[in-house]
Design a protein around this motif. Structure first.
Motif, PDB file in Angstrom:
ATOM      1  N   VAL A 295       9.513   2.715   7.520  1.00 20.13           N
ATOM      2  CA  VAL A 295      10.491   1.654   7.776  1.00 20.13           C
ATOM      3  C   VAL A 295       9.866   0.287   7.503  1.00 20.13           C
ATOM      4  CG1 VAL A 295      11.866   0.513   9.564  1.00 20.13           C
ATOM      5  CG2 VAL A 295      11.831   3.008   9.429  1.00 20.13           C
ATOM      6  N   ALA A 296       8.622   0.115   7.973  1.00 23.51           N
ATOM      7  CA  ALA A 296       7.922  -1.157   7.750  1.00 23.51           C
ATOM      8  C   ALA A 296       7.757  -1.423   6.254  1.00 23.51           C
ATOM      9  CB  ALA A 296       6.565  -1.140   8.447  1.00 23.51           C
ATOM     10  N   LEU A 297       7.360  -0.399   5.496  1.00 24.24           N
ATOM     11  CA  LEU A 297       7.198  -0.559   4.049  1.00 24.24           C
ATOM     12  C   LEU A 297       8.518  -0.946   3.382  1.00 24.24           C
ATOM     13  CD1 LEU A 297       4.814   2.361   2.989  1.00 24.24           C
ATOM     14  CD2 LEU A 297       4.432  -0.085   2.638  1.00 24.24           C
ATOM     15  N   LEU A 298       9.606  -0.307   3.819  1.00 24.80           N
ATOM     16  CA  LEU A 298      10.912  -0.598   3.237  1.00 24.80           C
ATOM     17  C   LEU A 298      11.328  -2.040   3.521  1.00 24.80           C
ATOM     18  CD1 LEU A 298      13.477   0.410   1.814  1.00 24.80           C
ATOM     19  CD2 LEU A 298      14.344   1.128   4.046  1.00 24.80           C
ATOM     20  N   LEU A 299      11.164  -2.466   4.781  1.00 28.28           N
ATOM     21  CA  LEU A 299      11.548  -3.828   5.136  1.00 28.28           C
ATOM     22  C   LEU A 299      10.686  -4.867   4.422  1.00 28.28           C
ATOM     23  CD1 LEU A 299      12.186  -3.424   8.980  1.00 28.28           C
ATOM     24  CD2 LEU A 299      13.892  -3.671   7.164  1.00 28.28           C
ATOM     25  N   ILE A 300       9.399  -4.568   4.304  1.00 25.11           N
ATOM     26  CA  ILE A 300       8.501  -5.487   3.590  1.00 25.11           C
ATOM     27  C   ILE A 300       8.892  -5.549   2.121  1.00 25.11           C
ATOM     28  CG2 ILE A 300       6.120  -5.749   2.784  1.00 25.11           C
ATOM     29  CD1 ILE A 300       5.237  -4.673   5.547  1.00 25.11           C
ATOM     30  N   VAL A 318       2.404  -3.153  -2.873  1.00 28.24           N
ATOM     31  CA  VAL A 318       2.580  -1.938  -2.068  1.00 28.24           C
ATOM     32  C   VAL A 318       1.596  -0.861  -2.502  1.00 28.24           C
ATOM     33  CG1 VAL A 318       4.173  -0.077  -1.481  1.00 28.24           C
ATOM     34  CG2 VAL A 318       5.001  -2.432  -1.574  1.00 28.24           C
ATOM     35  N   ILE A 319       1.423  -0.695  -3.813  1.00 20.84           N
ATOM     36  CA  ILE A 319       0.466   0.306  -4.322  1.00 20.84           C
ATOM     37  C   ILE A 319      -0.942  -0.014  -3.838  1.00 20.84           C
ATOM     38  CG2 ILE A 319      -0.677   1.162  -6.412  1.00 20.84           C
ATOM     39  CD1 ILE A 319       2.043   0.891  -7.831  1.00 20.84           C
ATOM     40  N   SER A 320      -1.327  -1.275  -3.948  1.00 21.03           N
ATOM     41  CA  SER A 320      -2.669  -1.680  -3.522  1.00 21.03           C
ATOM     42  C   SER A 320      -2.861  -1.454  -2.027  1.00 21.03           C
ATOM     43  CB  SER A 320      -2.906  -3.156  -3.864  1.00 21.03           C
ATOM     44  OG  SER A 320      -2.747  -3.380  -5.248  1.00 21.03           O
ATOM     45  N   LEU A 321      -1.811  -1.748  -1.239  1.00 22.03           N
ATOM     46  CA  LEU A 321      -1.881  -1.556   0.212  1.00 22.03           C
ATOM     47  C   LEU A 321      -2.062  -0.072   0.545  1.00 22.03           C
ATOM     48  CD1 LEU A 321      -1.582  -2.564   3.128  1.00 22.03           C
ATOM     49  CD2 LEU A 321       0.896  -2.337   2.857  1.00 22.03           C
ATOM     50  N   CYS A 426      -8.661  -2.578   2.862  1.00 19.18           N
ATOM     51  CA  CYS A 426      -7.454  -3.224   2.328  1.00 19.18           C
ATOM     52  C   CYS A 426      -7.813  -4.497   1.562  1.00 19.18           C
ATOM     53  CB  CYS A 426      -6.476  -3.539   3.456  1.00 19.18           C
ATOM     54  SG  CYS A 426      -5.655  -2.074   4.123  1.00 19.18           S
ATOM     55  N   LEU A 427      -8.792  -5.238   2.064  1.00 16.24           N
ATOM     56  CA  LEU A 427      -9.249  -6.437   1.352  1.00 16.24           C
ATOM     57  C   LEU A 427      -9.791  -6.073  -0.021  1.00 16.24           C
ATOM     58  CD1 LEU A 427     -10.009  -9.460   1.242  1.00 16.24           C
ATOM     59  CD2 LEU A 427     -12.202  -8.828   2.284  1.00 16.24           C
ATOM     60  N   ILE A 428     -10.635  -5.031  -0.069  1.00 15.77           N
ATOM     61  CA  ILE A 428     -11.206  -4.590  -1.353  1.00 15.77           C
ATOM     62  C   ILE A 428     -10.096  -4.197  -2.324  1.00 15.77           C
ATOM     63  CG2 ILE A 428     -12.530  -2.717  -2.427  1.00 15.77           C
ATOM     64  CD1 ILE A 428     -14.356  -2.806   0.063  1.00 15.77           C
ATOM     65  N   ALA A 429      -9.097  -3.466  -1.825  1.00 16.73           N
ATOM     66  CA  ALA A 429      -7.991  -3.051  -2.681  1.00 16.73           C
ATOM     67  C   ALA A 429      -7.228  -4.257  -3.214  1.00 16.73           C
ATOM     68  CB  ALA A 429      -7.054  -2.126  -1.904  1.00 16.73           C
ATOM     69  N   MET A 430      -6.989  -5.248  -2.352  1.00 12.74           N
ATOM     70  CA  MET A 430      -6.223  -6.423  -2.775  1.00 12.74           C
ATOM     71  C   MET A 430      -7.019  -7.322  -3.708  1.00 12.74           C
ATOM     72  SD  MET A 430      -3.259  -6.024  -1.573  1.00 12.74           S
ATOM     73  CE  MET A 430      -2.363  -5.139  -0.295  1.00 12.74           C
ATOM     74  N   ILE A 431      -8.328  -7.426  -3.490  1.00 13.77           N
ATOM     75  CA  ILE A 431      -9.164  -8.307  -4.309  1.00 13.77           C
ATOM     76  C   ILE A 431      -9.385  -7.732  -5.709  1.00 13.77           C
ATOM     77  CG2 ILE A 431     -11.546  -9.142  -4.569  1.00 13.77           C
ATOM     78  CD1 ILE A 431      -9.950 -10.909  -2.786  1.00 13.77           C
ATOM     79  N   PHE A 432      -9.518  -6.427  -5.807  1.00 14.37           N
ATOM     80  CA  PHE A 432      -9.847  -5.812  -7.101  1.00 14.37           C
ATOM     81  C   PHE A 432      -8.666  -5.107  -7.760  1.00 14.37           C
ATOM     82  CE2 PHE A 432     -13.984  -6.125  -4.977  1.00 14.37           C
ATOM     83  CZ  PHE A 432     -14.734  -6.731  -5.958  1.00 14.37           C
ATOM     84  N   ILE A 433      -7.941  -4.296  -7.016  1.00 13.44           N
ATOM     85  CA  ILE A 433      -6.901  -3.473  -7.636  1.00 13.44           C
ATOM     86  C   ILE A 433      -5.648  -4.287  -7.938  1.00 13.44           C
ATOM     87  CG2 ILE A 433      -5.410  -1.458  -7.305  1.00 13.44           C
ATOM     88  CD1 ILE A 433      -7.655  -0.282  -5.538  1.00 13.44           C
ATOM     89  N   LEU A 434      -5.188  -5.113  -7.000  1.00 14.86           N
ATOM     90  CA  LEU A 434      -3.965  -5.891  -7.215  1.00 14.86           C
ATOM     91  C   LEU A 434      -4.075  -6.807  -8.443  1.00 14.86           C
ATOM     92  CD1 LEU A 434      -1.155  -6.831  -6.455  1.00 14.86           C
ATOM     93  CD2 LEU A 434      -2.179  -8.364  -4.750  1.00 14.86           C
TER      94      LEU A 434
END
Length: 932
Positions: A295-300, A318-321, A426-434
């Motif tokens: 539900v949180a993912l959908l609303l976001i 969303v993928i990176s998260l 999550c930081l690593i995913a957002m810094i590199f993958i996103l």
């Protein structure tokens, strides 16, 4: 260019250079993380969040090893037909016994009293002085003299002028209720016989035997005081941490319950007990760990669609998260290996927290693209201007979590480590993958027009500028609000102590738990003690039976007479055995029917008086009074009892209706009843003179042995059931805990663990808040290298905490032993907003520019975090988890408001090259910048 901008620019260039390789590396790590996460184990007991060296936890661990934690499943049958309830219980127990998969994990099934054991040894379970009274009662077993003798015994013991005993202990209460049950069953059966008498001697003999057994033995099954519920127990042969076994067992138990319920539609079949609660918790937790997250993912996702022009970027965030969360579970799988009820909500929390860093990247990236920069330059500019703020915010939050490990509290330590790891991943995913996804897949038609309306966040710059300009007004309003919230926090906050209210209230195990409290006047969540010998068990049991806070005690010592009294009891039994024939051929007449009615009236008066007597020692709501009121309506000239069976008056009315017919039918049944009683008494008294404790111990039914003794047959378990109002408030729990500790510090169980848990978090919560705040403050001083910026970034957090505590009770919420634990975490999360704004302002020296680039990210970050926590609060099935979500929601909301309202006003006091708050104009976009 400042050193930090050069460093972040270098990192941005690395990501740009290798953006096509990074997703493949991430894919390999995802596979490894999923494999590692399969090792994670979920534990839901309070003891799993406490240090193993705690004495109560040590005792509980020993209980787990020797008696599977003393765990049990309680099966209940509700209705008005005793025979149907007994038949259904037999059917249920038979289904369990016929299941090989169930029986391999069951230690014992306590369905009913073993009458053969009582017939053989029951007299020895009475004290010698009680056996003398029993002998007097057994001298004449014909109905009239027998009931007369029974009245004499009541008056000698309880109701006469020279009565020997008062009723002021739970043991006496339970014995009195058992006696009243016997009377109710006996006289109800007698009334049914007189209404429709048996037709021949064989039937009369059977009726006589039934009457005699009902009086001597009472009910075989565990009926409650008003016979509207029957309960029996199943003791598993595993402890409450073996989750897979719990799931398998409860799945079969529920299937059997469904089958029996269908075959007995007039009854309500239920279950409860610690194992049953654990099983239901697993189902509820699986929902809480998934549905709120979805539900949180959908609303976001919806929020992003209306907030960003580049729809494809929403999917990338969303993928990176999700990748960051997968990494987190993978790291936990190879490190800690366990999650508890507190850390089980990690995925939902990380949705709210981890997405923040992606939002800041997307918000800055889109703004730079809108300013005319190409994708690569937009990424490097985002890293140079916002990258350090993003990393600082994440590290501050992670440090806030990690520092919890220093509190010395297992629950805080595990939660802090788990969440700290999650934030870093999550930081690593957002810094590199996103950024890699934005560069690789996000080039074409990035800003194509869509029909979906977009939210314009330019108003944030105007708000920041206005507050910056009218700082005194903003601070005055904030001060007034803070004063009001202080009063609300101090005077309106309430604390919920009932741990069962932290469970989903619609769980069958919780529904039945409350019914058992009401029907049996006991709390099913027992305390326990491991005795090294039967005599140690006896000594402790006698103390417990005298304790008014104890509703019931189950101990092997209750079935084995003490060695030093055995000879005296055997001598008294011999007297009963040598009495000779105990009945005569008795013929009822109209006169003797009147005499019988007189004794029934006398017996009713005695029952009424026993009820009145019990009030002085046990209070007006005791089980004796409740049972009496079910048997007798008119008490002391008024109809104060419940419309129950009217046991005595219905029989009296039947006898008076036709005394000649009554005399005939009483005469017919009297001989068979007296003969059956005489035979049973003789059989019960036929005990060898040289009987020892070991003889009785050897004769114990196997189910009894399995229920009381460990596998070695040496140590035995004492189970202590508290009174029903135990969990209503902390004082009740503390009183019970203190009384048990005085009797023996080795007594442990749900109450003891809960008290220890509350002590743990009461000591740890202030410590955790202090540690987090100091760690965050120190980190900010080191990173800002400016005391003013550090203080101003921290003030909205402190005020936000006050606002949160003031808001919470205004919306009808209560604090409890679980949601209080997460209050320190708001320090680590709430500081992020101040860091982003203060750091960007430090670089730009322009409040409008700061809000234009960073304000949108801060607002969206807060909204996504609020959605994550709000989904827990609104959808979470577990009140314990949902209240954590709600208090975190209020905490983040308050910190966002204080950051937006107070921080710009504070920043206006910092002298810069641009005191108006307007920094240098943004450089014009060059031709190179316009490439796509």
């Amino acid at each position: 260019m400042k050193a930090e901008e050069r460093i972040m620019g270098f990192l941005g260039n690395i990501v740009v250079k290798y953006h096509k390789i990074i997703p493949f590396i991430a894919g390999a790590l995802i596979v490894l993380s999923i494999l590692a996460a399969m090792n994670l184990e979920l534990k839901t007991e309070l003891k799993d969040m406490m240090p193993e060296n705690n004495p109560k936890i040590k005792m509980y661990t020993e209980l787990d090893e020797l008696f599977s934690g003393g765990s049990m499943i309680m099966i209940t049958f509700e209705g008005t037909d005793k025979a149907a309830m007994a038949t259904a219980a037999e059917r249920f127990a038979s289904e369990v016994r016929n299941s090989e998969s169930l029986m391999k994990n069951i230690r014992s099934i306590n369905l009913k009293m073993d009458r053969s054991f009582i017939r053989e040894w029951g007299l020895l379970l009475q004290k010698a002085e009680d056996l003398e009274k029993t002998e007097d009662s057994f001298r004449e077993l014909n109905l009239l003299p027998f009931i007369t003798s029974l009245n004499d015994s009541f008056e000698e013991t309880y109701t006469g002028e020279e009565a020997e005993e008062e009723i002021d202990t739970r043991k006496q209460e339970n014995e009195a209720v058992g006696m009243l049950n016997q009377l109710q069953t006996f006289f109800t059966l007698l009334r049914e016989y007189i209404s429709e008498p048996a037709g021949n001697d064989d039937t009369l003999e059977r009726e006589g035997n039934i009457l005699a057994e009902s009086f001597l033995y009472g009910d075989e099954y565990g009926f409650n005081y008003d016979n509207t519920m029957l309960m029996f127990t199943i003791s598993p042969d595993f402890n409450a941490i073996e989750i897979e076994k719990i799931k398998e067992m409860m799945s079969e138990i529920k299937a059997i319950r469904k089958t029996v319920q269908m075959d007995f539609p007039g009854l309500a079949v239920g279950y409860t007990g610690d194992i049953a609660v654990q099983g239901d918790e697993q189902d509820a937790l699986s929902m809480d760990m998934t549905v709120p997250a979805y539900v949180a993912l959908l609303l976001i996702l919806v929020l992003f669609i209306f907030s960003f022009k580049q729809i494809r970027a929403i999917l990338f965030v969303v993928i990176s998260l999700v990748i960051g969360i997968i990494f987190s579970f993978g790291v936990l799988g190879v490190t800690i290996g366990v999650v508890n009820i507190l850390t089980s909500m990690m995925s939902v929390l990380l949705i709210g927290l981890g997405v923040d860093y992606g939002i800041q990247i997307i918000a800055n990236f889109n703004t730079y693209r809108a300013d005319g920069l190409d994708s690569k330059d937009a990424i490097t500019s985002t890293f140079r201007k916002a990258g350090l703020g993003i990393i600082l915010a994440a590290l501050t939050t992670a440090i806030g979590f990690f520092v919890l490990a220093a509190t010395g509290t297992k629950a805080f330590a595990q939660f802090g480590i788990v969440m700290g790891i999650g934030i870093i991943m999550c930081l690593i995913a957002m810094i590199f993958i996103l950024p890699s996804l934005l560069l690789w897949f996000g080039k074409k038609k990035e800003f194509e027009k869509t029909k979906i309306p977009k939210i314009d966040f330019d108003f944030l710059g105007s708000i920041g500028k206005s507050i910056f300009k009218h700082r005194w007004t903003a601070l005055a309003v904030s001060l007034i609000l803070t004063a009001g919230f202080v009063l609300s926090a101090v005077f309106l906050n309430e604390y919920e102590y009932d741990i069962l209210k932290l469970e989903p209230q619609d769980m069958q195990s919780i529904v039945q738990y409350r019914k058992i409290i009401d029907k049996y006047d006991i709390n099913p969540f027992a305390s326990m003690y491991i005795a090294e010998s039967i005599e140690e068990a006896r000594e402790l049991t006698e103390k417990l039976e005298d304790e008014k806070l104890v509703a019931e005690v189950s101990s092997i010592s209750q079935l084995i007479p003490p060695a030093d009294e055995l000879e005296e009891r055997l001598a008294a039994v011999r007297e009963i055995r040598n009495m000779g024939k105990r009945y005569t051929d008795f013929t009822f007449t109209s006169d003797t029917v009147d005499a019988f009615i007189e004794q029934l009236d006398r017996l009713e008066d005695n029952v009424i008086e026993i009820g009145q007597l019990s009030v002085a020692g046990l209070g007006e709501e005791n089980k004796i009074v409740k049972k009496r009121d079910r048997m007798i309506r008119e008490i002391l000239g008024a109809e104060v009892g419940e419309p129950g069976d009217e046991v005595f008056q219905k029989l009296i009315a039947l006898l008076r209706e036709d005394k000649t017919k009554a005399a005939e039918r009483l005469t017919a049944i009297d001989g068979f009843f007296a003969e059956a009683m005489d035979s049973l008494v003789s059989e019960m008294a036929d005990i060898p003179a040289d009987t020892t404790q070991q003889d009785i111990l050897n004769a114990l039914p196997e189910e009894y042995k399995k229920g009381f003794f460990d596998k070695s047959g040496t140590k035995n378990l004492i189970t202590i059931y508290p009174g029903q109002k135990l969990f209503e408030n902390l004082k009740n729990m503390e009183r019970f805990n203190d009384r048990m500790a005085r009797i023996s510090p080795k007594i442990t169980g749900t109450v003891q663990i809960s008290i220890e848990w509350m002590k743990e978090f009461n000591e740890a919560t202030p410590k955790a808040m202090l540690f987090i705040f100091l760690a965050v403050l120190l980190f900010l001083v080191l990173t800002f290298r400016n005391l003013k910026y550090t203080i101003f970034a921290s003030i909205p957090l402190v005020v936000g905490m006050i606002w949160m505590l003031g808001m919470y009770p205004l919306f009808g919420f209560k604090l409890n032993m679980v949601n209080v634990l997460v209050i320190p975490l708001i320090i680590g999360m709430g500081i992020d907003f101040g860091i982003h704004i203060a750091h960007r302002y430090m670089m730009e020296e322009d409040i409008e520019t700061t809000y234009r680039y960073t304000g949108k990210g801060v607002l969206l970050s807060a909204l996504t975090t609020m959605i994550g926590f709000g989904s827990l609060g609104l959808i979470g099935n577990f009140p314990s988890i949902s209240t954590m979500g709600s208090i975190l929601f209020f905490g983040i909301t308050a910190c966002l408001l204080t950051t937006l309202i107070i921080l710009p006003a504070l920043l206006s006091f910092i002298k810069t090259k641009h005191p108006s708050g307007r920094g240098p104009a943004r450089p014009a976009v060059t031709a190179k910048n316009t490439k796509t």
